[in-house]
Write an enzyme that holds these catalytic residues in place. Structure first.
Site, PDB file in Angstrom:
ATOM      1  N   ASP A 138     -12.235  -4.384  -2.741  1.00 25.87           N
ATOM      2  CA  ASP A 138     -11.318  -3.319  -3.386  1.00 25.87           C
ATOM      3  C   ASP A 138     -12.000  -2.774  -3.224  1.00 25.87           C
ATOM      4  OD1 ASP A 138     -10.461  -1.822  -5.291  1.00 25.87           O
ATOM      5  OD2 ASP A 138      -9.352  -4.387  -5.686  1.00 25.87           O
ATOM      6  N   GLY A 186      -3.761  -2.025  10.362  1.00 28.19           N
ATOM      7  CA  GLY A 186      -4.557  -1.461  11.103  1.00 28.19           C
ATOM      8  C   GLY A 186      -4.815  -0.831  12.072  1.00 28.19           C
ATOM      9  N   LYS A 225      -2.514   9.432   0.638  1.00 23.78           N
ATOM     10  CA  LYS A 225      -1.094   9.391   0.565  1.00 23.78           C
ATOM     11  C   LYS A 225      -1.088   9.333  -0.915  1.00 23.78           C
ATOM     12  CE  LYS A 225       0.906   4.813   1.236  1.00 23.78           C
ATOM     13  NZ  LYS A 225       1.545   3.988   2.518  1.00 23.78           N
TER      14      LYS A 225
HETATM   15  C1  LIG Z   1       0.632   0.929   3.736  1.00 19.99           C
HETATM   16  S1  LIG Z   1      -0.672   0.077   3.263  1.00 19.99           S
HETATM   17  C2  LIG Z   1      -1.608   0.876   4.773  1.00 19.99           C
HETATM   18  C3  LIG Z   1      -1.228   0.819   6.343  1.00 19.99           C
HETATM   19  C4  LIG Z   1      -2.112   1.661   7.181  1.00 19.99           C
HETATM   20  N1  LIG Z   1      -2.375   2.751   6.749  1.00 19.99           N
HETATM   21  C5  LIG Z   1      -1.748   1.215   8.853  1.00 19.99           C
HETATM   22  O1  LIG Z   1      -1.582   2.409   9.221  1.00 19.99           O
HETATM   23  O2  LIG Z   1      -1.389  -0.065   9.398  1.00 19.99           O
HETATM   24  C6  LIG Z   1      -1.659   0.204   2.200  1.00 19.99           C
HETATM   25  C7  LIG Z   1      -2.725  -0.419   1.987  1.00 19.99           C
HETATM   26  O3  LIG Z   1      -3.011  -0.634   1.067  1.00 19.99           O
HETATM   27  C8  LIG Z   1      -4.254  -1.539   0.157  1.00 19.99           C
HETATM   28  N2  LIG Z   1      -4.808  -1.547  -0.952  1.00 19.99           N
HETATM   29  C9  LIG Z   1      -4.039  -1.447  -2.097  1.00 19.99           C
HETATM   30  N3  LIG Z   1      -5.091  -1.068  -3.227  1.00 19.99           N
HETATM   31  C10 LIG Z   1      -6.194  -1.339  -2.554  1.00 19.99           C
HETATM   32  C11 LIG Z   1      -7.104  -1.593  -3.057  1.00 19.99           C
HETATM   33  N4  LIG Z   1      -7.107  -1.381  -4.313  1.00 19.99           N
HETATM   34  N5  LIG Z   1      -8.776  -1.389  -2.028  1.00 19.99           N
HETATM   35  C12 LIG Z   1      -8.426  -1.675  -0.536  1.00 19.99           C
HETATM   36  N6  LIG Z   1      -7.030  -1.812  -0.050  1.00 19.99           N
HETATM   37  C13 LIG Z   1      -5.909  -1.582  -1.237  1.00 19.99           C
HETATM   38  C14 LIG Z   1      -3.316  -2.776   0.269  1.00 19.99           C
HETATM   39  O4  LIG Z   1      -3.923  -3.769   0.918  1.00 19.99           O
HETATM   40  C15 LIG Z   1      -2.582  -2.021   1.391  1.00 19.99           C
HETATM   41  O5  LIG Z   1      -2.994  -3.063   3.407  1.00 19.99           O
END
Ligand SMILES: C[S@@+](CC[C@H](N)C(=O)[O-])C[C@H]1O[C@@H](n2cnc3c(N)ncnc32)[C@H](O)[C@@H]1O
Length: 203
Positions: free
Chosen positions: A93, A57, A158
Site C-alpha cells: 500500500d 499493468g 489521476k
Molecule cells: C485504475 S487501476 C490502475 C490501472 C493501471 N494504470 C494500468 O494501466 O493497468 C488503479 C489501481 O490503484 C490501486 N490502488 C488503490 N489504492 C492503492 C493504495 N493505497 N496503494 C497501492 N495501490 C492502490 C488499485 O489496487 C488498482 O490496481
C-alpha cells in the site's frame, strides 16, 4: 469480480478495449498514458520511473518499453500484478512507510525522474465520498513524489474533478515549474477523472 450486463456490453464494444486486447496490453488505461506521453514527451530512454497503483499493468508495460536502454521502472500496487519483464514490482500500500523503504532500496538510492499515478480508490458511486477519497489518496501520492523525485522531475497523477481541484493545483504549482491538466480521449466522457501533470520539480 462480478460485472453487470451493461459493463460487459460496454467493454466488448469499446475501441480502446479492443486495441488493448490486440496489442497485448493488460488494460485500456494504457492509451491514456500513451496519449499524454505523445503530447508532453514524458517518457525517455534511461529514465527511472515509479508507477503507483500499477495493476493490472498497462502503464508499466508501456513505460518499461520506452525507458530502454538503461532505465528502471518500479511498480507498486496493493493487488498482485503478473510479472512484466524489466519491471520491479512491490506488493504494498502506498500509505505504508515500509512500501516506501522498499522502493528506495530498489531504486539503489537514485532519485526518480518521473512518478506516474493512476491510483483510484474503490468507487462507491457517491460523488462526494469518491471525490474525498480520491483527493486523500492523491495527497499521499504527492507526499511520496516530493520525497523521491529528483530536481527537474515530473509527476503525472489521476484525480477526480471536484471543488478542491484548484487548491490541489495550487499546491503543485508551488513545487513544479509548469502544471497542466489533461483529459485524454481514452478517458471516458462519463468519468470525472482528469490527469494533472507537473513538470520541473523544484525542491
Ligand atoms: C485504475 S487501476 C490502475 C490501472 C493501471 N494504470 C494500468 O494501466 O493497468 C488503479 C489501481 O490503484 C490501486 N490502488 C488503490 N489504492 C492503492 C493504495 N493505497 N496503494 C497501492 N495501490 C492502490 C488499485 O489496487 C488498482 O490496481
Amino acid at each position: 469480480m462480478k460485472r453487470n450486463k451493461s459493463w460487459v456490453h460496454r467493454q466488448n464494444n469499446d475501441h480502446y478495449v479492443k486495441s488493448a486486447r490486440k496489442e497485448n496490453y493488460r488494460s485500456r488505461a494504457v492509451y491514456k498514458l500513451q496519449e499524454i506521453d505523445e503530447k508532453d514527451r514524458l517518457i525517455r530512454p534511461g529514465m527511472y520511473i515509479l508507477d503507483l497503483g500499477a495493476a493490472p499493468g498497462g502503464w508499466s508495460q508501456y513505460a518499461s518499453k520506452k525507458i530502454k536502454p538503461g532505465g528502471k521502472l518500479i511498480a507498486i500496487d496493493r493487488l498482485e500484478m503478473t510479472d512484466i519483464p524489466g519491471v520491479e514490482f512491490i506488493l504494498g500500500d502506498i500509505l505504508d512507510e515500509q512500501t516506501f523503504h522498499q522502493c528506495i532500496t530498489l531504486s539503489g538510492q537514485r532519485q526518480i525522474d518521473l512518478v506516474i499515478s493512476d491510483i483510484a480508490p474503490n468507487l462507491t458511486g457517491i460523488r462526494d465520498t469518491d471525490q474525498a477519497r480520491s483527493l486523500e489518496l492523491a495527497k499521499s501520492v504527492v507526499d511520496v513524489a516530493f520525497k523521491i523525485l529528483k530536481p527537474g522531475g515530473g509527476l503525472l497523477i489521476k484525480l477526480f474533478e471536484g471543488s478542491e481541484i484548484d487548491a490541489f493545483r495550487n499546491e503543485l504549482t508551488s513545487k513544479f515549474q509548469r502544471v497542466m491538466v489533461r483529459k485524454p480521449r481514452a478517458s471516458r466522457d462519463s468519468s470525472r477523472e482528469i490527469y494533472m501533470l507537473g513538470c520541473g520539480y523544484e525542491i
